[in-house]
Design a protein around this motif. Structure first.
Motif, PDB file in Angstrom:
ATOM      1  N   LYS A  80       0.961  -1.269  -0.035  1.00  0.00           N
ATOM      2  CA  LYS A  80      -0.173  -0.080  -0.057  1.00  0.00           C
ATOM      3  C   LYS A  80       0.952   1.174  -0.044  1.00  0.00           C
ATOM      4  O   LYS A  80       1.756   1.406   0.912  1.00  0.00           O
ATOM      5  N   PHE A  81       0.650   2.180  -0.919  1.00  0.00           N
ATOM      6  CA  PHE A  81       1.072   3.689  -0.721  1.00  0.00           C
ATOM      7  C   PHE A  81       0.395   4.620  -0.093  1.00  0.00           C
ATOM      8  O   PHE A  81      -0.873   4.435  -0.725  1.00  0.00           O
ATOM      9  N   HIS A  82       0.971   5.479   0.698  1.00  0.00           N
ATOM     10  CA  HIS A  82       0.200   6.666   1.001  1.00  0.00           C
ATOM     11  C   HIS A  82       0.730   7.641   0.225  1.00  0.00           C
ATOM     12  O   HIS A  82       1.956   8.160   0.214  1.00  0.00           O
ATOM     13  N   THR A  83      -0.435   8.259  -0.568  1.00  0.00           N
ATOM     14  CA  THR A  83       0.150   9.106  -1.470  1.00  0.00           C
ATOM     15  C   THR A  83      -0.509  10.491  -1.141  1.00  0.00           C
ATOM     16  O   THR A  83      -1.600  10.781  -0.689  1.00  0.00           O
ATOM     17  N   PHE A  84       0.125  11.786  -1.233  1.00  0.00           N
ATOM     18  CA  PHE A  84      -0.410  13.360  -0.897  1.00  0.00           C
ATOM     19  C   PHE A  84       0.000  13.917  -1.961  1.00  0.00           C
ATOM     20  O   PHE A  84       1.040  14.030  -2.630  1.00  0.00           O
ATOM     21  N   ARG A  85      -1.028  14.753  -2.465  1.00  0.00           N
ATOM     22  CA  ARG A  85      -0.850  15.795  -3.566  1.00  0.00           C
ATOM     23  C   ARG A  85      -1.532  17.126  -3.232  1.00  0.00           C
ATOM     24  O   ARG A  85      -2.683  17.254  -2.850  1.00  0.00           O
ATOM     25  N   ILE A  86      -0.698  18.125  -3.616  1.00  0.00           N
ATOM     26  CA  ILE A  86      -1.125  19.446  -3.423  1.00  0.00           C
ATOM     27  C   ILE A  86      -2.358  19.822  -4.060  1.00  0.00           C
ATOM     28  O   ILE A  86      -3.371  20.620  -3.554  1.00  0.00           O
ATOM     29  N   ASP A  87      -2.923  19.251  -5.163  1.00  0.00           N
ATOM     30  CA  ASP A  87      -4.134  19.644  -5.833  1.00  0.00           C
ATOM     31  C   ASP A  87      -5.310  18.728  -5.205  1.00  0.00           C
ATOM     32  O   ASP A  87      -6.390  19.025  -5.935  1.00  0.00           O
ATOM     33  N   GLU A  88      -5.041  18.181  -4.232  1.00  0.00           N
ATOM     34  CA  GLU A  88      -6.002  17.170  -3.793  1.00  0.00           C
ATOM     35  C   GLU A  88      -6.734  18.251  -2.431  1.00  0.00           C
ATOM     36  O   GLU A  88      -7.543  17.701  -1.733  1.00  0.00           O
ATOM     37  N   ALA A  89      -6.198  19.163  -2.027  1.00  0.00           N
ATOM     38  CA  ALA A  89      -6.553  19.977  -0.866  1.00  0.00           C
ATOM     39  C   ALA A  89      -7.973  20.684  -1.313  1.00  0.00           C
ATOM     40  O   ALA A  89      -8.304  20.719  -2.419  1.00  0.00           O
ATOM     41  N   THR A  90      -8.747  20.728  -0.254  1.00  0.00           N
ATOM     42  CA  THR A  90     -10.020  21.341  -0.342  1.00  0.00           C
ATOM     43  C   THR A  90      -9.821  22.831  -0.781  1.00  0.00           C
ATOM     44  O   THR A  90      -9.111  23.548  -0.102  1.00  0.00           O
ATOM     45  N   GLY A  91     -10.522  23.228  -1.773  1.00  0.00           N
ATOM     46  CA  GLY A  91     -10.259  24.523  -2.261  1.00  0.00           C
ATOM     47  C   GLY A  91      -9.138  24.852  -3.146  1.00  0.00           C
ATOM     48  O   GLY A  91      -9.000  25.936  -3.215  1.00  0.00           O
ATOM     49  N   TYR A  92      -8.496  23.933  -3.545  1.00  0.00           N
ATOM     50  CA  TYR A  92      -7.545  24.157  -4.399  1.00  0.00           C
ATOM     51  C   TYR A  92      -7.868  24.832  -5.747  1.00  0.00           C
ATOM     52  O   TYR A  92      -8.642  24.604  -6.438  1.00  0.00           O
ATOM     53  N   GLY A  93      -6.918  25.998  -5.917  1.00  0.00           N
ATOM     54  CA  GLY A  93      -7.170  26.631  -7.322  1.00  0.00           C
ATOM     55  C   GLY A  93      -8.214  27.840  -7.011  1.00  0.00           C
ATOM     56  O   GLY A  93      -8.604  28.369  -7.936  1.00  0.00           O
ATOM     57  N   LYS A  94      -8.920  27.916  -5.913  1.00  0.00           N
ATOM     58  CA  LYS A  94      -9.862  29.001  -5.615  1.00  0.00           C
ATOM     59  C   LYS A  94      -9.251  30.221  -4.999  1.00  0.00           C
ATOM     60  O   LYS A  94     -10.230  31.121  -4.766  1.00  0.00           O
ATOM     61  N   SER A  95      -7.935  30.244  -4.767  1.00  0.00           N
ATOM     62  CA  SER A  95      -7.446  31.478  -4.224  1.00  0.00           C
ATOM     63  C   SER A  95      -5.731  31.352  -4.434  1.00  0.00           C
ATOM     64  O   SER A  95      -5.457  30.222  -4.740  1.00  0.00           O
ATOM     65  N   PRO A  96      -5.231  32.598  -4.627  1.00  0.00           N
ATOM     66  CA  PRO A  96      -3.640  32.338  -4.797  1.00  0.00           C
ATOM     67  C   PRO A  96      -2.816  31.536  -3.911  1.00  0.00           C
ATOM     68  O   PRO A  96      -1.941  30.631  -3.947  1.00  0.00           O
ATOM     69  N   ARG A  97      -3.353  31.680  -2.408  1.00  0.00           N
ATOM     70  CA  ARG A  97      -2.562  30.893  -1.408  1.00  0.00           C
ATOM     71  C   ARG A  97      -2.878  29.339  -1.856  1.00  0.00           C
ATOM     72  O   ARG A  97      -1.987  28.366  -1.259  1.00  0.00           O
ATOM     73  N   SER A  98      -4.071  28.877  -2.360  1.00  0.00           N
ATOM     74  CA  SER A  98      -4.323  27.498  -2.290  1.00  0.00           C
ATOM     75  C   SER A  98      -3.460  26.846  -3.173  1.00  0.00           C
ATOM     76  O   SER A  98      -3.047  25.507  -3.235  1.00  0.00           O
ATOM     77  N   PHE A  99      -2.548  27.288  -4.167  1.00  0.00           N
ATOM     78  CA  PHE A  99      -1.806  27.009  -4.920  1.00  0.00           C
ATOM     79  C   PHE A  99      -0.515  26.558  -4.426  1.00  0.00           C
ATOM     80  O   PHE A  99       0.186  25.483  -4.896  1.00  0.00           O
ATOM     81  N   PHE A 100      -0.008  27.033  -3.105  1.00  0.00           N
ATOM     82  CA  PHE A 100       0.951  26.763  -2.411  1.00  0.00           C
ATOM     83  C   PHE A 100       0.529  25.967  -0.946  1.00  0.00           C
ATOM     84  O   PHE A 100       1.696  26.030  -0.259  1.00  0.00           O
ATOM     85  N   ASN A 101      -0.602  25.726  -0.665  1.00  0.00           N
ATOM     86  CA  ASN A 101      -0.751  25.440   0.502  1.00  0.00           C
ATOM     87  C   ASN A 101      -0.449  23.660   0.609  1.00  0.00           C
ATOM     88  O   ASN A 101      -1.540  22.855   0.254  1.00  0.00           O
ATOM     89  N   ASP A 102       0.465  23.471   1.059  1.00  0.00           N
ATOM     90  CA  ASP A 102       0.721  22.316   1.275  1.00  0.00           C
ATOM     91  C   ASP A 102       0.478  21.572   2.829  1.00  0.00           C
ATOM     92  O   ASP A 102       1.057  20.479   3.120  1.00  0.00           O
ATOM     93  N   SER A 103      -0.374  22.171   3.504  1.00  0.00           N
ATOM     94  CA  SER A 103      -0.362  21.830   4.763  1.00  0.00           C
ATOM     95  C   SER A 103      -1.056  20.400   4.944  1.00  0.00           C
ATOM     96  O   SER A 103      -0.481  19.765   6.102  1.00  0.00           O
ATOM     97  N   HIS A 104      -2.002  20.031   4.022  1.00  0.00           N
ATOM     98  CA  HIS A 104      -2.769  18.581   4.349  1.00  0.00           C
ATOM     99  C   HIS A 104      -1.667  17.604   4.014  1.00  0.00           C
ATOM    100  O   HIS A 104      -1.690  16.422   4.667  1.00  0.00           O
ATOM    101  N   ILE A 105      -0.525  18.030   3.094  1.00  0.00           N
ATOM    102  CA  ILE A 105       0.557  17.111   2.919  1.00  0.00           C
ATOM    103  C   ILE A 105       1.379  16.781   4.225  1.00  0.00           C
ATOM    104  O   ILE A 105       1.781  15.364   4.580  1.00  0.00           O
ATOM    105  N   VAL A 106       1.595  17.784   4.520  1.00  0.00           N
ATOM    106  CA  VAL A 106       2.509  17.766   6.098  1.00  0.00           C
ATOM    107  C   VAL A 106       1.919  17.159   7.266  1.00  0.00           C
ATOM    108  O   VAL A 106       2.399  16.284   7.767  1.00  0.00           O
ATOM    109  N   ALA A 107       0.734  17.349   7.401  1.00  0.00           N
ATOM    110  CA  ALA A 107      -0.285  16.749   8.510  1.00  0.00           C
ATOM    111  C   ALA A 107      -0.378  15.338   8.134  1.00  0.00           C
ATOM    112  O   ALA A 107      -0.517  14.574   9.102  1.00  0.00           O
ATOM    113  N   GLY A 108      -0.362  14.927   6.839  1.00  0.00           N
ATOM    114  CA  GLY A 108      -0.530  13.387   6.673  1.00  0.00           C
ATOM    115  C   GLY A 108       0.608  12.760   6.783  1.00  0.00           C
ATOM    116  O   GLY A 108       0.572  11.640   7.189  1.00  0.00           O
ATOM    117  N   LEU A 109       1.874  13.347   6.697  1.00  0.00           N
ATOM    118  CA  LEU A 109       3.029  12.647   6.573  1.00  0.00           C
ATOM    119  C   LEU A 109       3.525  12.525   8.036  1.00  0.00           C
ATOM    120  O   LEU A 109       4.285  11.523   8.451  1.00  0.00           O
TER     121      LEU A 109
END
Length: 200
Positions: A80-109
Motif C-alpha cells: 500500500k502506498f500513502h500518496t499526498f498531492r497538493i491539488d487534492e486539498a479542499t479549495g485548491y485553485g480557488k485562491s492564490p494561496r491554495s496553489f502552495f498550501n501544502d499543509s494537508h501533505i505535511v499533516a498527513g506525513l
C-alpha cells in the motif's frame, strides 16, 4: 554475488546499533495512529522495527521559499502506498494561496514518520527530513519528533567511489530494474502551477 551484497548494503544499512546511531531511539512519540493515514500496518522490518520509505517532490530546493507538490510513503513489506498531492486539498485553485498550501501533505506525513521505528529516504537526512520540518513550521504545525533516518546516500558516499552519489548513479551502477526517471524542467513548472497531468 558481490553486486547482490552491495545492493543490500545500499538499501538498508547495517545493524540495529547503526540505526540507533543516526536517530533518537527510545524517545517518546507523540501519537501512534491518525485517522488521516488509515489503518496502521503491523509489519516489523529487520533489525526489529517498522521501516517507512518516503519521498518528497518539491517546487524549490529551499523549504522557506518552496512547497511540497506531492509525497509518497510506504511501509517496507507492504504494497500500500500513502500518496499526498497538493491539488487534492479542499479549495485548491480557488485562491492564490491554495496553489502552495501544502499543509494537508505535511499533516498527513507527520503521523506516519512518527509511527515508524526508522525512516528510509535517499538523501533524506540532507533534504526530505529538513524540508518536512521546515514546511511544518511554515504551516504553523509542530514538526515531527526526531526520528531515526536510514539514508542510503550516506552508504553510497562512504562505501562507493562514484562521480556523483545520486540515486540515478547508484541505480545505473547496480543495473536495477527501475532507473530514476528524468523529468524535464517545463514539466516541473507545470506541476508547480497545478497541472494535474504533470503532477501525475
Amino acid at each position: 554475488m558481490a553486486k547482490k551484497f552491495w545492493r543490500s548494503k545500499i538499501q538498508s544499512e547495517g545493524s540495529a546499533g547503526e540505526l540507533k546511531s543516526e536517530g533518537t531511539a527510545g524517545m517518546e512519540k507523540r501519537g501512534k495512529s491518525s485517522p488521516r493515514c488509515g489503518k496502521q500496518v503491523k509489519f516489523h522490518a529487520k533489525p526489529g522495527g517498522k521501516l517507512l520509505a518516503f519521498d518528497l517532490e518539491t517546487s524549490r530546493l529551499d523549504a522557506n521559499r518552496g512547497f511540497i507538490i506531492c509525497a509518497v510513503a510506504r511501509w517496507v513489506g507492504d504494497d500500500k502506498f500513502h500518496t499526498f498531492r497538493i491539488d487534492e486539498a479542499t479549495g485548491y485553485g480557488k485562491s492564490p494561496r491554495s496553489f502552495f498550501n501544502d499543509s494537508h501533505i505535511v499533516a498527513g506525513l507527520i503521523p506516519l514518520v512518527e509511527d515508524a521505528d526508522a525512516v528510509l529516504a535517499y538523501y533524506g537526512s540532507g533534504f526530505d527530513v529538513p524540508y518536512l520540518n521546515t514546511r511544518a513550521i511554515a504551516n504553523k504545525l509542530s514538526p515531527p519528533v526526531p526520528f531515526t533516518v536510514v539514508d542510503p546516500w550516506k552508504t553510497a558516499r562512504s562505501r562507493l567511489k562514484l562521480e556523483r552519489n545520486s540515486m540515478a548513479a547508484v541505480a545505473e551502477l547496480f543495473d536495477t530494474p527501475h532507473q530514476k526517471e528524468h523529468i524535464p524542467w517545463p514539466e516541473w513548472q507545470r506541476a508547480q502551477f497545478g497541472d494535474h497531468a504533470a503532477i501525475d
